[in-house]
Motif scaffolding. Sequence first.
Motif, PDB file in Angstrom:
ATOM      1  N   MET A   1       0.832  -0.892  -0.002  1.00  0.00           N
ATOM      2  CA  MET A   1      -0.306  -0.125   0.052  1.00  0.00           C
ATOM      3  C   MET A   1       0.154   1.190   0.195  1.00  0.00           C
ATOM      4  O   MET A   1       0.443   2.031  -0.899  1.00  0.00           O
ATOM      5  N   LEU A   2       2.100   0.877   0.612  1.00  0.00           N
ATOM      6  CA  LEU A   2       3.029   2.351   1.076  1.00  0.00           C
ATOM      7  C   LEU A   2       3.323   2.591  -0.290  1.00  0.00           C
ATOM      8  O   LEU A   2       3.447   4.236  -0.615  1.00  0.00           O
ATOM      9  N   ARG A   3       3.655   1.548  -1.205  1.00  0.00           N
ATOM     10  CA  ARG A   3       4.544   2.085  -3.020  1.00  0.00           C
ATOM     11  C   ARG A   3       3.376   2.873  -3.692  1.00  0.00           C
ATOM     12  O   ARG A   3       3.520   3.953  -4.939  1.00  0.00           O
ATOM     13  N   ILE A   4       1.935   2.692  -3.213  1.00  0.00           N
ATOM     14  CA  ILE A   4       1.046   4.248  -3.684  1.00  0.00           C
ATOM     15  C   ILE A   4       1.026   5.350  -3.438  1.00  0.00           C
ATOM     16  O   ILE A   4       1.359   6.117  -4.683  1.00  0.00           O
ATOM     17  N   PHE A   5       1.735   5.298  -2.718  1.00  0.00           N
ATOM     18  CA  PHE A   5       2.141   6.848  -1.845  1.00  0.00           C
ATOM     19  C   PHE A   5       3.634   7.208  -2.850  1.00  0.00           C
ATOM     20  O   PHE A   5       3.841   8.597  -1.636  1.00  0.00           O
ATOM     21  N   LYS A   6       4.346   6.677  -3.579  1.00  0.00           N
ATOM     22  CA  LYS A   6       5.727   6.598  -3.872  1.00  0.00           C
ATOM     23  C   LYS A   6       5.127   6.651  -5.259  1.00  0.00           C
ATOM     24  O   LYS A   6       6.366   8.489  -5.694  1.00  0.00           O
ATOM     25  N   GLN A   7       4.085   6.793  -5.923  1.00  0.00           N
ATOM     26  CA  GLN A   7       5.153   7.690  -7.509  1.00  0.00           C
ATOM     27  C   GLN A   7       3.423   7.354  -7.983  1.00  0.00           C
ATOM     28  O   GLN A   7       3.504   7.817  -9.399  1.00  0.00           O
ATOM     29  N   LEU A  10      -2.825   8.738  -9.058  1.00  0.00           N
ATOM     30  CA  LEU A  10      -3.950   8.731  -9.324  1.00  0.00           C
ATOM     31  C   LEU A  10      -4.497   7.833  -7.946  1.00  0.00           C
ATOM     32  O   LEU A  10      -5.237   7.397  -7.668  1.00  0.00           O
ATOM     33  N   GLY A  11      -3.488   6.654  -7.975  1.00  0.00           N
ATOM     34  CA  GLY A  11      -3.773   5.749  -6.990  1.00  0.00           C
ATOM     35  C   GLY A  11      -4.054   6.291  -5.392  1.00  0.00           C
ATOM     36  O   GLY A  11      -4.832   6.117  -3.986  1.00  0.00           O
ATOM     37  N   GLN A  12      -3.125   7.412  -5.433  1.00  0.00           N
ATOM     38  CA  GLN A  12      -2.989   8.218  -3.778  1.00  0.00           C
ATOM     39  C   GLN A  12      -4.346   8.952  -3.884  1.00  0.00           C
ATOM     40  O   GLN A  12      -5.187   9.074  -2.256  1.00  0.00           O
ATOM     41  N   ILE A  13      -4.461   9.283  -4.503  1.00  0.00           N
ATOM     42  CA  ILE A  13      -6.295  10.675  -4.361  1.00  0.00           C
ATOM     43  C   ILE A  13      -7.039   9.618  -3.902  1.00  0.00           C
ATOM     44  O   ILE A  13      -8.121   9.653  -3.818  1.00  0.00           O
ATOM     45  N   ALA A  14      -7.214   9.089  -4.982  1.00  0.00           N
ATOM     46  CA  ALA A  14      -8.373   7.015  -4.776  1.00  0.00           C
ATOM     47  C   ALA A  14      -8.493   6.351  -3.365  1.00  0.00           C
ATOM     48  O   ALA A  14      -9.040   6.382  -2.759  1.00  0.00           O
ATOM     49  N   ALA A  15      -7.142   6.616  -2.522  1.00  0.00           N
ATOM     50  CA  ALA A  15      -6.813   6.210  -0.836  1.00  0.00           C
ATOM     51  C   ALA A  15      -7.532   7.165  -0.624  1.00  0.00           C
ATOM     52  O   ALA A  15      -7.666   6.884   0.226  1.00  0.00           O
ATOM     53  N   ILE A  16      -7.209   8.401  -0.740  1.00  0.00           N
ATOM     54  CA  ILE A  16      -7.707   9.442   0.257  1.00  0.00           C
ATOM     55  C   ILE A  16      -8.845   9.629   0.357  1.00  0.00           C
ATOM     56  O   ILE A  16      -9.411   9.748   1.255  1.00  0.00           O
ATOM     57  N   LEU A  17      -9.376   9.274  -1.103  1.00  0.00           N
ATOM     58  CA  LEU A  17     -10.434   9.253  -1.162  1.00  0.00           C
ATOM     59  C   LEU A  17     -11.534   8.430   0.031  1.00  0.00           C
ATOM     60  O   LEU A  17     -12.774   7.735   0.297  1.00  0.00           O
TER      61      LEU A  17
END
Length: 320
Positions: A1-7, A10-17
Amino acid sequence: MLRIFKQNTLGQIAAILIAVALLWTRAFLEPVSMDAVQHFSPIYDLLYNWLCSNQRLASAIALVLVIAEGVWLNIILINYKAAKANSMMPTFLYVVAMSWSSSALTITPVLLVNIMLIAACSQLLSDGATTLGLSRNFNSAFCVGLAALCYMPALSFVIPFLFVFVTYKLYRWRDIVVGILGLLAPSLVFFTYVYLQDRLQYDLILVAHDFVDLHVSIGSMPFWDLMPDMFFLLLLVAALFHTLANRNERVVHQRINSAVLTLPLLGAMATMLLTQFLPLDIQLMAIPFAFTTNIFLYADRKRKWIAELVFWLIIIFAIL
């Protein structure tokens, strides 16, 4: 999951939402009431009088402010090299911290205070200079003074402001006078206004009551309800010590920035001692939590699963 917040943006925005949906849906299904605070808080009281009868609208406005504050803090951290470029982890951590308690899923005094504190931090952070200009000195002090009008106990954030003065070595009388004037300016404007409204004596009595009625209040909580707060506090302490332990590896202006972003913890602890220490007001610690925990999660370590586990525990305890 942390990989999403590295690169993956769109995945980061989805995780925050998704996190927002998990944490805030309950506020619209079971509306949360705004609290009528016991302390002098003229700016918050104004919003309270407008929105206390419309709980869902208050929660909607609060949600927008929480996300906006998180994005603003993220941009500031990236601009001053205090967070990885293209990472939205600080926004995620800030949103989670601000949404930790179900009673915080509406407009609160600290939600307004944090707007001023983020603005103050933006003025105090260094882009390479080891001195602070008079205008930025005034602006940061002005923001702290404005925070006190949102919630009088937030005047405790003068404590970290003074420590930042020492960090920048602002010992000249001009720096001190400008800081004091910036701190007093919002109150001078406010009390001039209430004087013209013939309410000066009443408001001064309210302010005096806050100073006279200083005491430590510790509420009672069931053990299981206390566990998420204790986890948050332990994680914050661990992240803080990790950040401080690596402080000497950085250049001077990065050390200044680290101090600016962690010292608000002193103001948070002082504010809780002046109001209510338990349950913890997690929102007061959201800014240093987002900064230090972001560094903690991205630290180079042999056991990568530790950061991943901590990340999931943050989500689980926040939902609990």
